[in-house]
Motif scaffolding. Structure first.
Motif, PDB file in Angstrom:
ATOM      1  N   LEU A 190       0.841  -1.206   0.000  1.00 15.34           N
ATOM      2  CA  LEU A 190       0.000   0.000   0.000  1.00 15.34           C
ATOM      3  C   LEU A 190       0.875   1.256   0.000  1.00 15.34           C
ATOM      4  N   THR A 191       1.087   1.827  -1.183  1.00  8.56           N
ATOM      5  CA  THR A 191       1.885   3.054  -1.350  1.00  8.56           C
ATOM      6  C   THR A 191       1.114   3.968  -2.314  1.00  8.56           C
ATOM      7  N   PRO A 192       1.591   5.211  -2.505  1.00  9.26           N
ATOM      8  CA  PRO A 192       0.901   6.099  -3.448  1.00  9.26           C
ATOM      9  C   PRO A 192       0.740   5.493  -4.844  1.00  9.26           C
ATOM     10  N   LEU A 193       1.732   4.674  -5.277  1.00  5.71           N
ATOM     11  CA  LEU A 193       1.657   4.058  -6.608  1.00  5.71           C
ATOM     12  C   LEU A 193       0.439   3.121  -6.732  1.00  5.71           C
ATOM     13  N   VAL A 194       0.133   2.424  -5.653  1.00 14.90           N
ATOM     14  CA  VAL A 194      -1.003   1.494  -5.657  1.00 14.90           C
ATOM     15  C   VAL A 194      -2.302   2.228  -5.306  1.00 14.90           C
ATOM     16  N   ASP A 195      -2.183   3.256  -4.470  1.00 19.86           N
ATOM     17  CA  ASP A 195      -3.357   4.086  -4.140  1.00 19.86           C
ATOM     18  C   ASP A 195      -4.061   4.567  -5.404  1.00 19.86           C
ATOM     19  N   ARG A 196      -3.238   5.010  -6.384  1.00 21.34           N
ATOM     20  CA  ARG A 196      -3.818   5.525  -7.634  1.00 21.34           C
ATOM     21  C   ARG A 196      -4.601   4.428  -8.353  1.00 21.34           C
ATOM     22  N   GLN A 197      -4.067   3.187  -8.317  1.00 19.00           N
ATOM     23  CA  GLN A 197      -4.750   2.080  -9.001  1.00 19.00           C
ATOM     24  C   GLN A 197      -6.037   1.698  -8.268  1.00 19.00           C
ATOM     25  N   ILE A 198      -6.018   1.840  -6.942  1.00 21.24           N
ATOM     26  CA  ILE A 198      -7.226   1.544  -6.162  1.00 21.24           C
ATOM     27  C   ILE A 198      -8.309   2.581  -6.481  1.00 21.24           C
ATOM     28  N   LYS A 199      -7.894   3.858  -6.533  1.00 16.60           N
ATOM     29  CA  LYS A 199      -8.863   4.932  -6.837  1.00 16.60           C
ATOM     30  C   LYS A 199      -9.456   4.738  -8.231  1.00 16.60           C
ATOM     31  N   ASP A 200      -8.603   4.388  -9.225  1.00 11.17           N
ATOM     32  CA  ASP A 200      -9.081   4.146 -10.600  1.00 11.17           C
ATOM     33  C   ASP A 200     -10.121   3.030 -10.611  1.00 11.17           C
ATOM     34  N   ARG A 201      -9.804   1.958  -9.903  1.00 14.11           N
ATOM     35  CA  ARG A 201     -10.718   0.808  -9.867  1.00 14.11           C
ATOM     36  C   ARG A 201     -12.045   1.199  -9.223  1.00 14.11           C
ATOM     37  N   ALA A 202     -11.973   1.950  -8.111  1.00  6.80           N
ATOM     38  CA  ALA A 202     -13.184   2.376  -7.402  1.00  6.80           C
ATOM     39  C   ALA A 202     -14.066   3.212  -8.335  1.00  6.80           C
ATOM     40  N   GLU A 203     -13.401   4.118  -9.084  1.00  9.44           N
ATOM     41  CA  GLU A 203     -14.147   4.986 -10.000  1.00  9.44           C
ATOM     42  C   GLU A 203     -14.793   4.187 -11.129  1.00  9.44           C
ATOM     43  N   HIS A 204     -13.982   3.339 -11.793  1.00  9.85           N
ATOM     44  CA  HIS A 204     -14.470   2.600 -12.963  1.00  9.85           C
ATOM     45  C   HIS A 204     -15.557   1.601 -12.622  1.00  9.85           C
ATOM     46  N   GLU A 205     -15.458   0.997 -11.421  1.00  9.35           N
ATOM     47  CA  GLU A 205     -16.388  -0.077 -11.078  1.00  9.35           C
ATOM     48  C   GLU A 205     -17.423   0.377 -10.050  1.00  9.35           C
ATOM     49  N   ASN A 206     -17.436   1.694  -9.778  1.00  6.02           N
ATOM     50  CA  ASN A 206     -18.398   2.259  -8.849  1.00  6.02           C
ATOM     51  C   ASN A 206     -18.359   1.563  -7.485  1.00  6.02           C
ATOM     52  N   LEU A 207     -17.144   1.460  -6.941  1.00  4.08           N
ATOM     53  CA  LEU A 207     -16.941   0.784  -5.650  1.00  4.08           C
ATOM     54  C   LEU A 207     -16.460   1.800  -4.621  1.00  4.08           C
ATOM     55  N   SER A 208     -16.595   1.452  -3.353  1.00  4.15           N
ATOM     56  CA  SER A 208     -15.956   2.270  -2.319  1.00  4.15           C
ATOM     57  C   SER A 208     -14.457   1.939  -2.338  1.00  4.15           C
ATOM     58  N   ILE A 209     -13.639   2.785  -1.699  1.00  4.13           N
ATOM     59  CA  ILE A 209     -12.189   2.530  -1.654  1.00  4.13           C
ATOM     60  C   ILE A 209     -11.930   1.187  -0.957  1.00  4.13           C
ATOM     61  N   ALA A 210     -12.667   0.932   0.132  1.00  4.76           N
ATOM     62  CA  ALA A 210     -12.462  -0.331   0.872  1.00  4.76           C
ATOM     63  C   ALA A 210     -12.792  -1.534  -0.011  1.00  4.76           C
ATOM     64  N   GLU A 211     -13.876  -1.423  -0.782  1.00  8.34           N
ATOM     65  CA  GLU A 211     -14.251  -2.536  -1.676  1.00  8.34           C
ATOM     66  C   GLU A 211     -13.211  -2.722  -2.785  1.00  8.34           C
ATOM     67  N   ALA A 212     -12.704  -1.597  -3.311  1.00  8.42           N
ATOM     68  CA  ALA A 212     -11.707  -1.679  -4.390  1.00  8.42           C
ATOM     69  C   ALA A 212     -10.422  -2.337  -3.886  1.00  8.42           C
ATOM     70  N   LYS A 213     -10.030  -2.008  -2.645  1.00  8.86           N
ATOM     71  CA  LYS A 213      -8.830  -2.617  -2.043  1.00  8.86           C
ATOM     72  C   LYS A 213      -9.013  -4.134  -1.929  1.00  8.86           C
ATOM     73  N   LYS A 214     -10.196  -4.507  -1.453  1.00 13.63           N
ATOM     74  CA  LYS A 214     -10.502  -5.921  -1.235  1.00 13.63           C
ATOM     75  C   LYS A 214     -10.437  -6.685  -2.562  1.00 13.63           C
TER      76      LYS A 214
END
Ligand code: NAD
Length: 261
Positions: A190-214
């Protein structure tokens, strides 16, 4: 303080894994050259905090590793300010994701330059003095993507496979010396490099950040847990020890089982 008086460069150490590695090496007694981008005031604060906490010399060089001239300057300024380069941690890296037909040419060039070519340049500039002292540690932070692939990461996967190959060649060329070269292949950290990928996933798949991480973890990392920055940093310190002097040319996975699948 097993690494007292050694001098280490950690590229990309203003953030994430690199910062964790720099802190662990400083804790072991190393003088450190920090490098990377960021707010000057925040970098200076981090530098002062490390000096205060660990009582070692900490310098900073803002070399842009996409330029070979800057990489040469980084090795030169470290040698001048810290008396040499005993330990070289090639950690700086960036990511860009897109299907190959839409992958922008300038992003391909940037990922290859920073994630792969900068390691080639840093090694070729630092190795002569390591050979002279007959001691050195070169550790390249690759990735599980140095061993296996994921879609939409053509440049990153190509660069990281390249880093693993480069590591093996350097290990062979230094095999009869006191210089070792290895790669570490982290899974999700979990670093800024992965944070960006989590945010992208949350946005594209309409998920919360916690769901995207999971989801991110469930897809690739069987442990379903992030690797801790400190776990990568502790492995770096071990690879710098005498116990690790016959570990050469390996790609060590710290990936919660990702590449066992
Ligand atoms: P991060 O974004 O937190 O840190 C990257 C660092 O590189 C920063 O200090 C940044 O300023 C620096 N940097 C970027 N471009 C640079 C340039 N041109 N010149 C100099 N410095 C530059 O990322 P992180 O997750 O800590 O990644 C560190 C390394 O670990 C990378 O090589 C990455 O590919 C690798 N990695 C990370 C993960 C993960 O899950 N986070 C997994 C496997 C491998």
């Amino acid at each position: 303080m097993m690494l007292r008086q050694k001098a280490a460069i950690v590229t990309g150490s203003t953030s994430g894994i690199g910062l964790g590695i720099a802190r662990a090496l400083a804790k072991s007694g190393c003088n450190i050259m920090l490098n990377g981008f960021g707010e000057p005031a925040a970098i200076e604060k981090q530098r002062a905090q490390m000096i205060n906490e660990f009582g070692v010399e900490i310098q900073f060089d803002q070399a842009d590793l996409s330029k070979s001239k800057d990489v040469a300057g980084l090795i030169e300024s470290t040698t001048r300010q810290l008396g040499g380069v005993d330990i070289l941690i090639n950690n700086a890296g960036i990511q860009h994701t897109a299907p190959i037909e839409q992958f922008p040419e300038d992003r391909w060039d940037a990922v290859i330059a920073i994630n792969l070519s900068s390691s080639f340049h840093a090694i070729r500039f630092a190795l002569p003095q390591m050979r002279k002292r007959n001691w050195g540690r070169i550790i390249n932070i690759a990735s599980t993507h140095g061993l296996v692939a994921s879609e939409h990461k053509s440049a990153y996967v190509a660069a990281k496979h390249g880093v693993v190959g480069l590591t093996k060649v350097v290990a062979l060329e230094t095999a009869t010396t006191g210089v070792t070269c290895n790669a570490i292949c982290p899974g999700w950290v979990l670093t800024p490099l992965v944070d960006r990928q989590i945010k992208d996933r949350a946005e594209h798949e309409n998920l919360s950040i916690a769901e995207a991480k999971k989801e991110l973890l469930a897809e690739k990392q069987p442990s379903h847990e992030f690797v801790a920055i400190e776990q990568i940093a502790d492995l770096v310190v071990f690879l710098c020890s005498e116990s690790a002097s016959q570990i050469r040319g390996t790609a060590l996975c710290v990936d919660g089982g990702w590449t066992a699948q």
